[in-house]
Design an enzyme around this catalytic site. Structure first.
Site, short mmCIF file in Angstrom:
data_model
loop_
_atom_site.label_atom_id
_atom_site.label_comp_id
_atom_site.label_asym_id
_atom_site.label_seq_id
_atom_site.Cartn_x
_atom_site.Cartn_y
_atom_site.Cartn_z
N GLY A 9 0.83 -1.21 0.00
CA GLY A 9 0.00 0.00 0.00
C GLY A 9 0.86 1.25 0.00
N ARG A 35 -1.67 0.47 -8.09
CA ARG A 35 -1.57 1.54 -9.09
C ARG A 35 -0.15 1.70 -9.59
NH1 ARG A 35 -5.01 5.85 -5.73
NH2 ARG A 35 -4.11 4.60 -4.06
N ASP A 58 -1.74 -6.83 -6.40
CA ASP A 58 -2.95 -6.84 -5.58
C ASP A 58 -2.71 -7.88 -4.48
OD1 ASP A 58 -5.49 -7.30 -4.47
OD2 ASP A 58 -6.48 -6.79 -6.35
N VAL A 59 -2.68 -7.43 -3.23
CA VAL A 59 -2.32 -8.36 -2.14
C VAL A 59 -3.35 -9.50 -1.98
CG1 VAL A 59 -0.91 -6.73 -0.81
CG2 VAL A 59 -3.36 -6.91 -0.31
N ASN A 85 0.57 -2.76 5.32
CA ASN A 85 -0.22 -1.53 5.41
C ASN A 85 -1.40 -1.52 4.45
OD1 ASN A 85 -0.54 1.55 5.73
ND2 ASN A 85 -0.03 1.31 3.55
N TYR A 151 -15.21 -3.92 8.80
CA TYR A 151 -13.89 -3.25 8.83
C TYR A 151 -13.25 -3.44 10.22
CZ TYR A 151 -10.20 0.19 8.86
OH TYR A 151 -8.96 0.77 8.98
N PRO A 181 -3.89 3.20 14.48
CA PRO A 181 -4.23 4.63 14.42
C PRO A 181 -5.74 4.89 14.52
CG PRO A 181 -2.95 3.90 12.50
CD PRO A 181 -3.48 2.69 13.17
N LEU A 183 -8.34 8.59 13.85
CA LEU A 183 -8.66 9.49 12.74
C LEU A 183 -7.41 10.03 12.03
CD1 LEU A 183 -11.25 11.10 11.58
CD2 LEU A 183 -10.37 12.98 12.99
N PHE A 188 -8.10 7.28 2.68
CA PHE A 188 -8.94 6.28 3.34
C PHE A 188 -10.45 6.57 3.19
CE2 PHE A 188 -11.16 4.87 7.23
CZ PHE A 188 -10.84 3.52 7.27
P1 NDP Z 1 -4.99 5.08 1.68
O1 NDP Z 1 -6.25 4.77 0.97
O2 NDP Z 1 -4.39 6.43 1.50
O3 NDP Z 1 -3.88 3.99 1.32
C1 NDP Z 1 -4.20 2.62 1.18
C2 NDP Z 1 -3.11 1.94 0.39
O4 NDP Z 1 -3.44 0.54 0.30
C3 NDP Z 1 -2.99 2.46 -1.03
O5 NDP Z 1 -1.61 2.59 -1.33
C4 NDP Z 1 -3.61 1.36 -1.87
O6 NDP Z 1 -2.91 1.32 -3.12
C5 NDP Z 1 -3.29 0.13 -1.05
N1 NDP Z 1 -4.19 -0.99 -1.31
C6 NDP Z 1 -5.52 -1.05 -1.12
N2 NDP Z 1 -5.99 -2.24 -1.54
C7 NDP Z 1 -4.93 -2.94 -2.02
C8 NDP Z 1 -4.76 -4.22 -2.58
N3 NDP Z 1 -5.80 -5.05 -2.77
N4 NDP Z 1 -3.53 -4.62 -2.96
C9 NDP Z 1 -2.46 -3.79 -2.78
N5 NDP Z 1 -2.54 -2.57 -2.24
C10 NDP Z 1 -3.77 -2.16 -1.87
O7 NDP Z 1 -5.31 4.81 3.21
P2 NDP Z 1 -4.39 4.77 4.53
O8 NDP Z 1 -3.00 5.17 4.26
O9 NDP Z 1 -5.15 5.48 5.56
O10 NDP Z 1 -4.48 3.21 4.85
C11 NDP Z 1 -3.38 2.41 5.15
C12 NDP Z 1 -3.77 1.44 6.24
O11 NDP Z 1 -4.06 2.17 7.43
C13 NDP Z 1 -5.00 0.60 5.95
O12 NDP Z 1 -4.76 -0.72 6.38
C14 NDP Z 1 -6.08 1.26 6.81
O13 NDP Z 1 -7.09 0.34 7.18
C15 NDP Z 1 -5.26 1.70 7.99
N6 NDP Z 1 -5.81 2.74 8.84
C16 NDP Z 1 -6.19 3.95 8.33
C17 NDP Z 1 -6.67 4.94 9.17
C18 NDP Z 1 -7.17 6.24 8.67
O14 NDP Z 1 -8.00 6.88 9.36
N7 NDP Z 1 -6.72 6.72 7.53
C19 NDP Z 1 -6.72 4.72 10.62
C20 NDP Z 1 -6.34 3.41 11.04
C21 NDP Z 1 -5.86 2.49 10.18
P3 NDP Z 1 -3.53 0.92 -4.53
O15 NDP Z 1 -4.93 1.49 -4.60
O16 NDP Z 1 -2.59 1.54 -5.52
O17 NDP Z 1 -3.50 -0.58 -4.59
C1 8X3 Z 2 -9.59 3.91 10.46
C2 8X3 Z 2 -10.10 4.64 11.65
O1 8X3 Z 2 -12.19 5.12 13.01
O2 8X3 Z 2 -12.35 5.34 10.60
O3 8X3 Z 2 -9.18 2.64 10.78
O4 8X3 Z 2 -12.25 3.17 11.61
S1 8X3 Z 2 -11.80 4.55 11.71
#
Ligand code: NDP
Ligand code: 8X3
Length: 253
Positions: A9, A35, A58-59, A85, A151, A181, A183, A188
Site C-alpha cells: 500500500g 496503481r 494486488d495483495v 499496510n 472493517y 491509528p 482518525l 482512506f
Molecule cells: P490510503 O487509501 O491512503 O492507502 C491505502 C493503500 O493501500 C494504497 O496505497 C492502496 O494502493 C493500497 N491498497 C488497497 N488495496 C490494495 C490491494 N488489494 N492490494 C495492494 N494494495 C492495496 O489509506 P491509509 O494510508 O489510511 O491506509 C493504510 C492502512 O491504514 C489501511 O490498512 C487502513 O485500514 C489503515 N488505517 C487507516 C486509518 C485512517 O484513518 N486513515 C486509521 C487506522 C488504520 P492501490 O490502490 O494503488 O492498490
Molecule cells: C480507520 C479509523 O475510526 O475510521 O481505521 O475506523 S476509523
C-alpha cells in the site's frame, strides 16, 4: 540501523509517507500496490536516494504475492521489515444493508492479503533470525462504532494475529508490532465513500487529524529500537479524538 523494507500500500497515505521517510534514512525499499503509475513515479523520485524495487501487486492475489516474493531480485531478497499496510474500509452502512462484495473485499485485503505477505516473507526472517513485521491495525479493531461492522472485525483479526505471531516467534529475534491509528487524513475516506470527496472531507471537518507523516515517524521509531525491545502494539489518536458514552436506545424518545 538500515535495512530492506517491504511496504504494501505504498501508493498513498501511510505507506507512501513511510516509503519517503525510510528512503531518507537510507533503507532499501520494496514498494507494492496496485496503481502502477503511482508506483513508478515514487520509484523515480526515491531512486535518487536509495535502491527501490516496485511490485504492481494486488495483495488479494495469493499466487501473485507468492510469485513476486519468491522472485525478488537477489539484492532485495533479505527483507528486514514488512509493513503490512495495504488495506481499506468500504461503506458505513448497517450490517443488514451492506453490499456483500464490500465485506468480501475488506476481508480479502485486510486479512487474506496481510496473511499472504506475512507467510511469504516470514520463513526468510526466521532463517536469518532477524526481521520485523509491522501490521497496520486500527482503533476500529478495539472499539466498535456503527457501520464499522466488518472493517473493525478485520482489524480485530490483525490485532490478535499480531499477538499470536509473537507467541510463535518467541525464541527468535523477529519482532511483531500492531500499529493502531485513529482518525487520520489520507485517501482512506475517499475510498470508504467510493470517490465521494465531499463526504470524505466531512470526516475531517474542523479537526486536526493524524497525518501520514506522523505515522511514518512513529513506525520508524518502532522499527529502529534496539532489537531486544518489541513494541507489541501502539494505539494512536489525534488529540481532537476520544471515546464517547455508551449508546442507549430509549423507547418513546
Ligand atoms: P490510503 O487509501 O491512503 O492507502 C491505502 C493503500 O493501500 C494504497 O496505497 C492502496 O494502493 C493500497 N491498497 C488497497 N488495496 C490494495 C490491494 N488489494 N492490494 C495492494 N494494495 C492495496 O489509506 P491509509 O494510508 O489510511 O491506509 C493504510 C492502512 O491504514 C489501511 O490498512 C487502513 O485500514 C489503515 N488505517 C487507516 C486509518 C485512517 O484513518 N486513515 C486509521 C487506522 C488504520 P492501490 O490502490 O494503488 O492498490
Ligand atoms: C480507520 C479509523 O475510526 O475510521 O481505521 O475506523 S476509523
Amino acid at each position: 540501523m538500515e535495512g530492506i523494507a517491504f511496504i504494501t500500500g505504498a501508493t498513498s497515505g501511510f505507506g507512501e509517507s513511510c516509503a519517503r521517510l525510510f528512503a531518507k534514512k537510507g533503507w532499501k525499499l520494496i514498494l507494492a500496490a496496485r496503481r502502477r503509475k503511482r508506483l513508478e513515479e515514487l520509484k523515480n523520485e526515491l531512486e535518487k536516494i536509495t535502491p527501490v524495487h516496485t511490485i504492481a501487486l494486488d495483495v488479494r492475489d495469493r499466487a501473485g504475492v507468492e510469485k513476486e516474493i519468491s522472485n525478488l531480485p537477489e539484492s532485495f531478497r533479505d527483507v528486514d521489515l514488512l509493513v503490512n499496510n495495504a488495506g481499506l474500509a468500504l461503506g458505513l452502512e448497517p450490517a443488514w444493508a451492506v453490499d456483500m462484495d464490500d465485506w468480501e473485499t475488506m476481508v480479502d485485503t485486510n486479512i487474506r492479503g496481510l496473511l499472504y505477505c506475512t507467510r511469504a516473507l516470514l520463513p526468510g526472517m526466521v532463517a536469518r533470525n532477524r526481521g520485523h513485521i509491522i501490521n497496520i491495525g486500527s482503533v476500529a479493531g478495539t472499539y466498535p462504532y456503527p457501520g464499522g461492522n466488518v472493517y473493525g472485525g478485520t482489524k480485530a483479526f490483525v490485532k490478535q494475529f499480531s499477538r499470536n505471531l509473537r507467541c510463535d516467534l518467541l525464541g527468535t529475534q523477529v519482532r511483531v508490532t500492531n500499529i493502531e491509528p485513529g482518525l487520520a487524513e489520507t485517501e482512506f475516506s475517499i475510498v470508504r465513500f467510493k470517490g465521494d470527496k465531499e463526504k470524505a472531507d466531512q470526516v475531517y471537518r474542523g479537526t486536526q487529524p493524524i497525518r501520514p507523516d506522523d505515522i511514518a515517524a512513529i513506525l520508524y521509531w518502532v522499527a529502529t529500537l534496539p532489537v531486544h525491545i518489541n513494541i507489541n502494539s501502539m494505539e494512536i489518536m489525534p488529540t481532537c479524538q476520544a471515546w464517547g458514552p455508551f449508546a442507549i436506545h430509549r423507547e418513546n424518545e
